[in-house]
Design a protein around this motif. Structure first.
Motif, short mmCIF file in Angstrom:
data_model
loop_
_atom_site.label_atom_id
_atom_site.label_comp_id
_atom_site.label_asym_id
_atom_site.label_seq_id
_atom_site.Cartn_x
_atom_site.Cartn_y
_atom_site.Cartn_z
N UNK A 1 34.39 32.95 34.49
CA UNK A 1 35.32 33.78 34.35
C UNK A 1 35.43 34.63 35.59
N UNK A 2 36.54 35.00 35.99
CA UNK A 2 36.95 35.92 37.28
C UNK A 2 36.69 37.28 36.78
N UNK A 3 36.01 38.29 37.60
CA UNK A 3 35.86 39.54 37.32
C UNK A 3 36.44 40.39 38.40
N UNK A 4 37.14 41.46 38.51
CA UNK A 4 37.55 42.19 39.40
C UNK A 4 36.86 43.52 39.57
N UNK A 5 36.58 44.05 40.52
CA UNK A 5 36.14 45.59 40.44
C UNK A 5 37.04 46.15 41.40
N UNK A 6 37.51 47.17 40.81
CA UNK A 6 38.69 48.04 41.32
C UNK A 6 38.30 49.27 42.02
N UNK A 52 34.94 38.72 42.01
CA UNK A 52 33.68 38.12 41.45
C UNK A 52 33.87 36.83 40.60
N UNK A 53 33.17 35.88 40.98
CA UNK A 53 33.10 34.75 39.75
C UNK A 53 31.80 34.04 39.85
N UNK A 54 31.37 33.77 38.59
CA UNK A 54 29.88 33.02 38.43
C UNK A 54 28.81 34.00 38.14
N UNK A 55 28.97 35.33 37.82
CA UNK A 55 27.95 36.09 37.40
C UNK A 55 27.91 36.15 35.91
N UNK A 56 26.39 36.22 35.47
CA UNK A 56 26.03 36.48 34.15
C UNK A 56 26.20 37.63 33.81
N UNK A 72 34.33 53.15 41.00
CA UNK A 72 35.30 52.03 40.61
C UNK A 72 34.75 51.54 39.22
N UNK A 73 35.70 50.65 38.69
CA UNK A 73 35.53 49.93 37.56
C UNK A 73 35.82 48.55 37.57
N UNK A 74 35.61 47.95 36.54
CA UNK A 74 35.59 46.29 36.50
C UNK A 74 36.66 45.96 35.42
N UNK A 75 37.36 44.88 35.83
CA UNK A 75 38.43 44.32 34.74
C UNK A 75 38.37 42.93 35.10
N UNK A 76 38.68 42.02 33.90
CA UNK A 76 38.72 40.72 34.16
C UNK A 76 39.92 40.37 34.56
N UNK A 77 39.95 39.15 35.38
CA UNK A 77 41.14 38.86 36.32
C UNK A 77 41.43 37.24 36.06
#
Length: 77
Positions: A1-6, A52-56, A72-77
């Motif tokens: 799943x893709x993750x976004x750091x904002x 980010x993709x592919x991180x556990x 910053x913070x993380x969101x699912x994208x």
């Protein structure tokens, strides 16, 4: 799943992407992209995303800690 750091600042996003690339060499250096906020005409209101993709779970926790150091913070994208 893709993750976004904002992030609010481009320099912060670029520095975090470079650091994550060093921490997780299999990822390479993550992409940094600009996201204009909906309804905003002012370019200064753009956010900067590190994709980010592919991180556990453990690696994402480290990424979250790093992002927090740069407001910053993380969101699912």
């Amino acid at each position: 799943m893709r993750q976004l750091l904002v992030f609010h600042e481009r320099a912060d996003a670029e520095e975090v992407a470079e650091t994550l690339g060093e921490w997780f060499p299999s990822l390479g250096v993550p992409r940094v992209v600009r996201e204009t906020l909906a309804g905003e005409d002012d370019a200064e209101d753009a956010q900067w995303l590190v994709v980010l993709e592919g991180l556990g779970a453990e690696s994402l926790a480290r990424a979250d800690e790093l992002a927090a150091r740069y407001d910053g913070w993380r969101e699912e994208g």
